[in-house]
Write an enzyme that holds these catalytic residues in place. Structure first.
Site, short mmCIF file in Angstrom:
data_model
loop_
_atom_site.label_atom_id
_atom_site.label_comp_id
_atom_site.label_asym_id
_atom_site.label_seq_id
_atom_site.Cartn_x
_atom_site.Cartn_y
_atom_site.Cartn_z
N ASP A 1 -6.15 10.33 -3.17
CA ASP A 1 -6.87 11.46 -2.58
C ASP A 1 -8.23 11.66 -3.25
O ASP A 1 -8.98 10.71 -3.42
CB ASP A 1 -6.02 12.73 -2.66
CG ASP A 1 -4.85 12.71 -1.67
OD1 ASP A 1 -4.84 11.83 -0.79
OD2 ASP A 1 -3.96 13.57 -1.77
N GLU B 1 -11.52 9.37 -2.86
CA GLU B 1 -12.34 9.66 -1.70
C GLU B 1 -13.36 10.76 -1.99
O GLU B 1 -13.30 11.43 -3.02
CB GLU B 1 -11.46 10.03 -0.52
CG GLU B 1 -10.69 11.32 -0.70
CD GLU B 1 -9.55 11.44 0.30
OE1 GLU B 1 -9.53 12.47 1.01
OE2 GLU B 1 -8.70 10.54 0.37
N TYR C 1 0.85 -1.19 0.00
CA TYR C 1 0.00 0.00 0.00
C TYR C 1 0.89 1.24 0.00
O TYR C 1 1.91 1.29 0.69
CB TYR C 1 -0.91 0.01 1.22
CG TYR C 1 -1.78 1.25 1.32
CD1 TYR C 1 -2.86 1.41 0.46
CD2 TYR C 1 -1.50 2.25 2.24
CE1 TYR C 1 -3.66 2.55 0.53
CE2 TYR C 1 -2.29 3.39 2.31
CZ TYR C 1 -3.36 3.53 1.45
OH TYR C 1 -4.13 4.66 1.51
N ARG D 1 -13.35 5.34 -1.38
CA ARG D 1 -13.24 5.67 0.04
C ARG D 1 -14.29 6.74 0.38
O ARG D 1 -14.47 7.70 -0.36
CB ARG D 1 -11.84 6.20 0.35
CG ARG D 1 -11.72 6.85 1.72
CD ARG D 1 -10.31 7.27 2.02
NE ARG D 1 -10.29 8.45 2.88
CZ ARG D 1 -9.19 8.99 3.41
NH1 ARG D 1 -8.02 8.44 3.16
NH2 ARG D 1 -9.27 10.07 4.16
N CYS E 1 -6.29 14.78 6.22
CA CYS E 1 -6.04 13.43 6.72
C CYS E 1 -7.35 12.85 7.26
O CYS E 1 -8.10 13.53 7.96
CB CYS E 1 -4.98 13.46 7.82
SG CYS E 1 -4.79 11.87 8.68
N ASP F 1 -3.03 5.62 -2.69
CA ASP F 1 -3.97 6.65 -2.25
C ASP F 1 -3.95 7.78 -3.26
O ASP F 1 -2.95 8.48 -3.42
CB ASP F 1 -3.51 7.13 -0.87
CG ASP F 1 -4.36 8.24 -0.29
OD1 ASP F 1 -5.28 8.71 -0.97
OD2 ASP F 1 -4.08 8.62 0.86
N ASN G 1 -8.79 0.33 7.35
CA ASN G 1 -7.57 1.11 7.55
C ASN G 1 -7.18 1.03 9.03
O ASN G 1 -7.84 1.61 9.89
CB ASN G 1 -7.82 2.56 7.14
CG ASN G 1 -6.62 3.45 7.39
OD1 ASN G 1 -5.52 2.98 7.68
ND2 ASN G 1 -6.82 4.76 7.27
N HIS H 1 -7.50 4.28 -4.55
CA HIS H 1 -8.76 4.73 -3.96
C HIS H 1 -8.95 6.23 -4.17
O HIS H 1 -8.01 7.02 -4.09
CB HIS H 1 -8.93 4.32 -2.50
CG HIS H 1 -7.92 4.81 -1.52
ND1 HIS H 1 -7.91 6.08 -1.01
CD2 HIS H 1 -6.89 4.16 -0.91
CE1 HIS H 1 -6.93 6.20 -0.13
NE2 HIS H 1 -6.28 5.05 -0.06
N GLU I 1 -13.78 5.03 5.86
CA GLU I 1 -12.70 5.58 6.68
C GLU I 1 -13.18 5.93 8.09
O GLU I 1 -14.33 6.30 8.30
CB GLU I 1 -12.14 6.83 6.00
CG GLU I 1 -11.02 7.54 6.75
CD GLU I 1 -9.76 6.72 6.95
OE1 GLU I 1 -9.85 5.62 7.55
OE2 GLU I 1 -8.68 7.17 6.52
N ASP J 1 -0.41 16.16 5.25
CA ASP J 1 -1.36 15.46 4.38
C ASP J 1 -2.63 16.29 4.23
O ASP J 1 -3.69 15.96 4.77
CB ASP J 1 -1.67 14.08 4.98
CG ASP J 1 -2.61 13.26 4.10
OD1 ASP J 1 -2.66 13.51 2.88
OD2 ASP J 1 -3.29 12.37 4.65
#
Length: 299
Positions: free
Chosen positions: A91, A118, A48, A161, A126, A89, A213, A116, A191, A62
């Site tokens: 975002d 989101e 990951y 996500r 974050c 990731d 996660n 993913h 999440e 982040d």
């Protein structure tokens, strides 16, 4: 030697196959290409790549400051060093639906097996910080539909996500994950879930794999793989763990260097040179070099 012998397309195919198996797959987070190779060496199912880690690698928080170019470039460096599938990731997709489409194709080109996207407001925060905001369901669905429609390799795994649990609660999360699956998501990533029962509730409303996660110091308890398996979770990530451990060890070593002037007391905590050389496959490079430069200079 050099890079992975398994093609990106084959990694994606095998990843899809494993997701269909019903196993609970373990994907620790790599913070650089060498750590990805160690994850493979230790027998895990995949690698990951965390957006938080990529940002931290650049010395940034982040909060959506990294670019698609930076993420795809670092993802490619990591993915090519291991035979395992790499998920990353992405975002919010670095913009709106058209940007999301470009993001997916760029990540395909980088050799990534899945990503993913989101549903946070862009720029994101974050996932385990307070003060998050999510987009409306219409835009969240459009992002996932754009991602699904832009794929050129049907085996590229699209993970949706949602951060809505911390904003609107569990019932809203159940409604949203169903809409994201209908839009084309292959995997659901809820999440900041707080309990095993919440994961079980998501499992009940979708018929695609569910990702958990397990990040430290966040909103979720640190459940074991077996506990997550018991409620139907199919994929577990530890996004920042290896970076945290490495940075903690580095901090302690620097303190020792300040106080003692040398690191002899830390030798048993270090990776031995021989182990590093084995991980880097020095022997294969040496054989290759000898095979290419096998001539004698005439005098």
């Amino acid at each position: 030697m050099l890079y992975s012998k398994t093609s990106a397309a084959e990694k994606r195919r095998l990843f899809r196959e494993k997701l269909r198996s019903g196993e609970t797959l373990r994907f620790p987070g790599a913070f650089n290409p060498l750590s990805a190779r160690m994850i493979e060496q230790k027998g895990f199912d995949g690698v990951y790549v965390s957006g938080a880690v990529l940002a931290a690698d650049l010395g940034l928080p982040d909060i959506g400051l990294t670019t698609l170019t930076e993420v795809a470039g670092r993802g490619a460096q990591i993915a090519r060093m291991t035979e395992l599938p790499t998920i990353i990731d992405a975002d919010t997709g670095f913009g709106e639906p058209m940007n999301v489409a470009r993001t997916i194709q760029s990540l395909e080109d980088a050799g990534i097996a899945g990503a993913h996207i989101e549903d946070q407001v862009n720029p994101k925060r974050c996932g385990h910080l307070d003060g998050k905001a999510v987009v409306g369901q219409d835009l969240a669905v459009k992002r996932i539909r754009a991602a699904a429609d832009s794929r050129r390799d049907d085996n590229f795994v699209l993970i949706a996500r949602t951060d809505i649990r911390a904003v609107e609660g569990l019932d809203a999360t159940k409604d949203r994950v169903k809409a994201l699956v209908d839009a084309g998501a292959d995997v659901i990533f809820p999440e900041a879930m707080r309990t095993l029962e919440e994961f079980a509730a998501i499992r009940e409303v979708v018929d695609v794999p569910v990702l958990a996660n397990m990040t430290e110091f966040g909103k979720s308890d640190l459940f074991s793989v077996e506990e997550l398996r018991s409620v139907g979770v199919n994929l577990v990530i530890w996004p920042v763990s290896m970076l945290r451990i490495s940075m903690g060890a580095t901090s302690r070593a620097l303190d020792t260097l300040n106080s003692e002037g040398h690191l002899e007391s830390k030798l048993d905590e270090m990776q031995h040179r021989a182990d590093l050389y084995e991980l880097l496959d020095y022997e294969s490079y040496n054989h290759f070099d000898q095979g290419v430069f096998n001539f004698q200079i005439q005098r």
